[in-house]
Design a protein around this motif. Structure first.
Motif, PDB file in Angstrom:
ATOM      1  N   PRO A   1      11.753   3.199 -11.359  1.00 39.09           N
ATOM      2  CA  PRO A   1      11.000   2.750 -10.174  1.00 39.09           C
ATOM      3  C   PRO A   1      11.496   1.379  -9.706  1.00 39.09           C
ATOM      4  CG  PRO A   1       9.705   2.378 -12.143  1.00 39.09           C
ATOM      5  CD  PRO A   1      10.952   3.108 -12.581  1.00 39.09           C
ATOM      6  N   PRO A   2      11.582   1.157  -8.399  1.00 39.20           N
ATOM      7  CA  PRO A   2      11.956  -0.168  -7.872  1.00 39.20           C
ATOM      8  C   PRO A   2      10.784  -1.128  -8.001  1.00 39.20           C
ATOM      9  CG  PRO A   2      11.525   1.347  -6.065  1.00 39.20           C
ATOM     10  CD  PRO A   2      11.388   2.148  -7.321  1.00 39.20           C
ATOM     11  N   ALA A   3      10.777  -1.906  -9.059  1.00 43.36           N
ATOM     12  CA  ALA A   3       9.623  -2.759  -9.354  1.00 43.36           C
ATOM     13  C   ALA A   3       9.373  -3.778  -8.245  1.00 43.36           C
ATOM     14  CB  ALA A   3       9.838  -3.479 -10.693  1.00 43.36           C
ATOM     15  N   GLY A   4      10.461  -4.308  -7.664  1.00 44.20           N
ATOM     16  CA  GLY A   4      10.266  -5.305  -6.621  1.00 44.20           C
ATOM     17  C   GLY A   4       9.568  -4.753  -5.401  1.00 44.20           C
ATOM     18  N   LEU A   5       9.887  -3.491  -5.022  1.00 44.40           N
ATOM     19  CA  LEU A   5       9.226  -2.884  -3.875  1.00 44.40           C
ATOM     20  C   LEU A   5       7.778  -2.546  -4.180  1.00 44.40           C
ATOM     21  CD1 LEU A   5      12.056  -0.508  -2.580  1.00 44.40           C
ATOM     22  CD2 LEU A   5      11.442  -2.785  -1.761  1.00 44.40           C
TER      23      LEU A   5
ATOM     24  N   LEU B   1       3.397  -3.663  -2.374  1.00 51.26           N
ATOM     25  CA  LEU B   1       2.454  -2.649  -1.892  1.00 51.26           C
ATOM     26  C   LEU B   1       1.022  -3.048  -2.223  1.00 51.26           C
ATOM     27  CD1 LEU B   1       4.287   0.629  -2.952  1.00 51.26           C
ATOM     28  CD2 LEU B   1       4.216  -0.404  -0.674  1.00 51.26           C
ATOM     29  N   PRO B   2       0.060  -2.508  -1.519  1.00 50.37           N
ATOM     30  CA  PRO B   2      -1.345  -2.752  -1.888  1.00 50.37           C
ATOM     31  C   PRO B   2      -1.625  -2.219  -3.292  1.00 50.37           C
ATOM     32  CG  PRO B   2      -1.181  -1.829   0.328  1.00 50.37           C
ATOM     33  CD  PRO B   2       0.187  -1.745  -0.265  1.00 50.37           C
ATOM     34  N   GLU B   3      -2.549  -2.837  -3.973  1.00 50.04           N
ATOM     35  CA  GLU B   3      -2.868  -2.450  -5.345  1.00 50.04           C
ATOM     36  C   GLU B   3      -3.410  -1.047  -5.420  1.00 50.04           C
ATOM     37  OE1 GLU B   3      -5.539  -4.111  -9.118  1.00 50.04           O
ATOM     38  OE2 GLU B   3      -5.506  -5.176  -7.179  1.00 50.04           O
TER      39      GLU B   3
ATOM     40  N   LEU C   1       0.409   5.839  -9.743  1.00 53.95           N
ATOM     41  CA  LEU C   1       0.391   5.944 -11.203  1.00 53.95           C
ATOM     42  C   LEU C   1      -0.511   7.081 -11.663  1.00 53.95           C
ATOM     43  CD1 LEU C   1       0.230   2.134 -12.138  1.00 53.95           C
ATOM     44  CD2 LEU C   1       2.203   3.661 -12.334  1.00 53.95           C
ATOM     45  N   TRP C   2      -1.597   7.321 -10.938  1.00 57.27           N
ATOM     46  CA  TRP C   2      -2.499   8.429 -11.285  1.00 57.27           C
ATOM     47  C   TRP C   2      -1.797   9.776 -11.113  1.00 57.27           C
ATOM     48  CZ3 TRP C   2      -4.654  12.427  -8.338  1.00 57.27           C
ATOM     49  CH2 TRP C   2      -5.703  13.130  -8.939  1.00 57.27           C
ATOM     50  N   TRP C   3      -1.062   9.930 -10.026  1.00 59.64           N
ATOM     51  CA  TRP C   3      -0.320  11.166  -9.796  1.00 59.64           C
ATOM     52  C   TRP C   3       0.799  11.331 -10.829  1.00 59.64           C
ATOM     53  CZ3 TRP C   3      -1.301  15.499  -7.649  1.00 59.64           C
ATOM     54  CH2 TRP C   3      -2.126  15.594  -6.535  1.00 59.64           C
TER      55      TRP C   3
ATOM     56  N   LYS D   1      12.945  13.639  -8.007  1.00 62.31           N
ATOM     57  CA  LYS D   1      14.102  13.065  -7.311  1.00 62.31           C
ATOM     58  C   LYS D   1      14.065  11.531  -7.277  1.00 62.31           C
ATOM     59  CE  LYS D   1      14.706  17.047  -4.253  1.00 62.31           C
ATOM     60  NZ  LYS D   1      14.694  17.536  -2.846  1.00 62.31           N
ATOM     61  N   GLN D   2      12.884  10.953  -7.082  1.00 56.81           N
ATOM     62  CA  GLN D   2      12.798   9.512  -6.852  1.00 56.81           C
ATOM     63  C   GLN D   2      11.915   8.777  -7.848  1.00 56.81           C
ATOM     64  OE1 GLN D   2      11.515   8.959  -2.807  1.00 56.81           O
ATOM     65  NE2 GLN D   2      13.339   9.915  -1.938  1.00 56.81           N
ATOM     66  N   GLY D   3      11.306   9.502  -8.765  1.00 57.46           N
ATOM     67  CA  GLY D   3      10.457   8.850  -9.723  1.00 57.46           C
ATOM     68  C   GLY D   3       9.150   8.392  -9.102  1.00 57.46           C
ATOM     69  N   LEU D   4       8.631   7.276  -9.626  1.00 55.90           N
ATOM     70  CA  LEU D   4       7.342   6.770  -9.153  1.00 55.90           C
ATOM     71  C   LEU D   4       7.373   6.406  -7.678  1.00 55.90           C
ATOM     72  CD1 LEU D   4       4.455   5.901  -9.916  1.00 55.90           C
ATOM     73  CD2 LEU D   4       5.384   3.653 -10.545  1.00 55.90           C
ATOM     74  N   TRP D   5       8.519   5.952  -7.207  1.00 58.79           N
ATOM     75  CA  TRP D   5       8.628   5.555  -5.799  1.00 58.79           C
ATOM     76  C   TRP D   5       8.397   6.744  -4.860  1.00 58.79           C
ATOM     77  CZ3 TRP D   5       8.113   1.460  -3.057  1.00 58.79           C
ATOM     78  CH2 TRP D   5       8.628   1.369  -1.776  1.00 58.79           C
ATOM     79  N   GLY D   6       8.683   7.984  -5.339  1.00 63.51           N
ATOM     80  CA  GLY D   6       8.456   9.154  -4.499  1.00 63.51           C
ATOM     81  C   GLY D   6       6.994   9.497  -4.329  1.00 63.51           C
ATOM     82  N   LEU D   7       6.116   8.912  -5.131  1.00 62.10           N
ATOM     83  CA  LEU D   7       4.681   9.178  -5.039  1.00 62.10           C
ATOM     84  C   LEU D   7       3.953   8.178  -4.160  1.00 62.10           C
ATOM     85  CD1 LEU D   7       4.005   9.989  -8.797  1.00 62.10           C
ATOM     86  CD2 LEU D   7       4.714  11.550  -6.951  1.00 62.10           C
ATOM     87  N   VAL D   8       4.667   7.200  -3.608  1.00 62.94           N
ATOM     88  CA  VAL D   8       4.045   6.150  -2.798  1.00 62.94           C
ATOM     89  C   VAL D   8       3.958   6.608  -1.353  1.00 62.94           C
ATOM     90  CG1 VAL D   8       4.309   3.784  -1.963  1.00 62.94           C
ATOM     91  CG2 VAL D   8       4.871   4.345  -4.327  1.00 62.94           C
TER      92      VAL D   8
END
Length: 700
Positions: A68-72, A76-78, A85-87, A151-158
């Motif tokens: 996951p891109p931690a900086g991006l 984001l809003p909390e 993370l729930w998904w 495909k994108q990890g956690l970033w794909g769930l945002v």
């Protein structure tokens, strides 16, 4: 944004090969057992599967997800991060059969076991679970999120609507944006105004460019946010000086110049010092500081204080940089050259004067960088640089960053020295204390002596942030340590300026030699030993100057002048006629006494504690002001500062006076009459003036 990693074929993977969908049931060293959608199993060579051009991974339940891109995520809003993370927890359980918070040895849940159920069956099981828990979720949503996670990890769930960066101008009309940019650019050379004035100017620009079709400006709040974004870093509503300087800065990155030896690049500049002093004429004002900064060592080769900097002062500053700094009475023995880290043995072998010098290295400039001030671009200073073989490099107009080292050093002077001196008034009016000018008790000559001592004691022995080696960035060197290091690497050995060359660089005045001596700046200079006897009332031979004699003087040393002997060559040193100290301060006899004291103290190396103690004592003396008799009022201290004799030169002496030289005497008026044993003089009354009796004596 994704991070790709090598794919691995594992048990439970679903792949598409040769147009058919298979589930990997087992993997051996050479083969792969595959099961189609109806349960029929087949075995294929591992190399054939992995090298197949039509191989496509449908799902990889145990494969690692992209990082996951931690900086991006931090932007984001909390609530959005918590939802992603729930998904992720539910999708990991769907793909692997085991929730991420369960122990490693836990068996997969039966409804999510990849060995028993296909991917679609597991997706339907997760849909049933979430709906039973009260979540409004559809099957396409689970399928879309599962594919995005693989495909994108956690970033794909945002939610990408929240991650989409907002434009700097939002939804404001582009015509308004262009007019605002133009109005901000026009503010560069104007006096600082407000947003209201800028808004009015934008309205005028829109009316002139678009007439009746001009768009309406947004609300004041929206316009204020627009201006804030467009004027960021331009100081549109801040300091006008900073705004003009920022506008002249180049668009690209700043370049850098590396110095591999002392004196390769030296920067010079002037600025008013934030201390009010008593000038020679009795006025109280801020003096102007002119000093040099060496880029290679961050050292200060020379610094002078004057009411205003002139071309002759810049030339004298150059001469002082090329001359050793002598130890002076009262200076701590720890700042002696022989007790410093400087290569004193090598330097002393070249010039014997360095044996009794302070630990301020002599730096011969190769290139001098200065601004376009009149004192620096004058013919006097340029001629002095040319005579010394120095390359003269003026900066571009309005480009202070081209000599950023010396500009930054002025700020360090204010925080490390000026704020501790009596008479400190701050860097601006809003930083000035009440009645700060009443503490101005130092004369300009005395402040020059304090400054010289501070440069030798503190500046050259203090670690500098600009002197950090790339391999050891946590350790900062002092200017003296850096000088010693560069000397060893570059083989740089300076040759200090000779006495005659020093005199040649001093300011010139043309004066007559009268029976009473030479008058210069309201002071009389004469030599009672008869060096001027053959030239009194004589013509110098210089017809263009009407027979006057060429006199060189040091503005920072009023104790003597040098007269060029136009008849026989050489120089004639002429002392100040009313110099009260005998011998002259820092003369040869003073050196003899200093050497005897040093022999008693020993010649051990200076320690950091000694230097720190000397620096603390220096700042204490500067803050307390000159020593005064007890019960001296503040007004009396100012008067004493105005009348104090300037007989303590701050500059080096290229040609000291002989030991037995008679430098003149002056009665100490303050001491006379103070003794109660002295008899009072006879009072002779003056006759009363009678105008009528005086008129009878007149003859018409």
């Amino acid at each position: 944004m994704t991070v790709s990693r090598p794919r691995m074929l594992r048990t439970g993977d679903e792949i598409r090969l040769r147009g058919s969908l298979y589930t990997v049931t087992s993997v051996t060293g050479t083969g792969v057992r595959l099961a189609d959608i109806v349960g029929m199993e087949t075995t294929m060579p591992l190399t054939e599967v992995l090298t197949g051009r039509d191989l496509e991974w449908v799902s990889s339940p145990r494969g690692p997800a992209p990082l996951p891109p931690a900086g991006l995520l931090d932007g984001l809003p909390e609530s959005a991060v918590k939802q992603a993370l729930w998904w992720e927890q539910h999708l990991i359980e769907l793909l692997t059969g085991v929730a991420p918070d369960t122990p490693p040895e836990s068996a997969p849940k039966p409804e999510y076991d990849p060995r028993r159920h296909s991917l679609r069956q597991r997706e339907l099981a997760k849909l049933t679970e979430l709906q039973a828990a009260g979540h409004s979720v559809s099957f396409p949503t689970i399928k879309r999120l599962r594919s995005a996670y693989e495909k994108q990890g956690l970033w794909g769930l945002v939610d990408r609507r929240l991650a989409r960066p907002a434009g700097p101008t939002g939804r404001v009309d582009e015509r308004i944006v262009a007019a605002t940019v133009q109005a901000i650019a026009e503010e560069t050379n104007r006096s600082t105004g407000t947003v209201t004035r800028l808004r009015r100017r934008v309205t005028q620009i829109l009316a002139a460019q678009h007439g009746t079709s001009a768009p309406d400006l947004p609300s004041p709040a929206t316009f204020y946010r627009l201006v804030t974004r467009l004027s960021r870093g331009k100081h549109t509503f801040g300091s006008a000086k900073t705004r003009r300087s920022q506008a002249k800065a180049p668009q690209g990155p700043f370049g850098s110049v590396s110095a591999v030896r002392p004196g390769e690049w030296v920067q010079i500049d002037s600025t008013p010092i934030d201390v009010r002093v008593v000038l020679d004429n009795g006025m109280v004002d801020r003096a102007e500081l002119t000093w040099m900064a060496d880029l290679g060592t961050r050292g200060i080769p020379a610094a002078v204080l004057r009411p205003t900097t002139k071309a002759a002062d810049a030339a004298v500053l150059l001469a002082r940089a090329l001359t050793p700094e002598p130890m002076r009475p009262g200076w701590a023995d720890a700042v002696r050259l022989s007790r410093s880290v400087l290569p004193h043995r090598r330097l002393t072998a070249l010039d014997e004067r360095l044996e009794h010098a302070a630990c301020r290295p002599v730096i011969v400039p190769e290139n001098i960088v200065c601004d376009n001030g009149k004192a620096y671009i004058s013919q006097t200073f340029r001629t002095a640089c040319r005579a010394m073989g120095i390359n003269f490099q003026p900066t571009h107009e309005g480009s202070p960053w081209e000599k950023g080292v010396v500009e930054r050093s002025f700020d360090s002077l204010g925080t490390l020295f000026a704020q501790y001196v009596a008479g400190y008034v701050g860097r601006s009016v809003e930083h000035r204390g009440e009645n700060a000018d009443q503490d101005a008790v130092w004369s300009i000559v005395e402040l020059q002596a304090l400054l010289d001592e501070w440069i030798v004691t503190v500046w050259h022995n203090r670690p500098h942030d600009g002197l950090r080696h790339p391999l050891t960035p946590d350790k900062a060197l002092t200017p003296n340590e850096q000088y010693a290091a560069l000397v060893e690497v570059a083989g740089y050995v300076p040759v200090p300026l000779s006495a005659d060359d020093y005199v040649e660089l001093l300011p010139v005045a043309w004066r007559a030699i009268t029976p009473s001596g030479i008058k210069l700046n309201r002071r009389t200079y004469d030599d009672k030993k008869g060096a001027l006897n053959d030239y009194r009332r004589a013509h110098s031979g210089v017809t263009a100057k009407k027979g006057l004699w060429e006199v060189h003087y040091d503005p920072y040393d009023v104790t003597r002048i040098w007269v060029r002997n136009h008849h026989h060559g050489g120089w004639i040193t002429v002392p100040w006629k009313h110099l009260r100290s005998s011998p002259a301060p820092f003369g040869e006899l003073a050196w003899q006494h200093a050497r005897s004291i040093l022999r008693q103290r020993g010649q051990d190396k200076a320690t950091e504690a000694e230097i720190a103690q000397a620096a603390a004592q220096l700042l204490d003396r500067a803050e307390q002001g000159p020593e005064q008799p007890p019960r001296t009022a503040k007004r009396d201290r100012r008067v004493a500062g105005r009348t104090r004799a300037t007989n303590s030169p701050s500059g080096p002496r290229p040609e000291p006076a002989p030991k037995d030289e008679d430098v003149g005497e002056a009665p100490d008026v303050a001491a006379a009459g103070n003794s109660p044993d002295e008899p009072l003089a006879k009072v002779i009354p003056l006759p009363v003036f009678d105008a009528r009796k005086e008129a009878r004596k007149w003859r018409f």
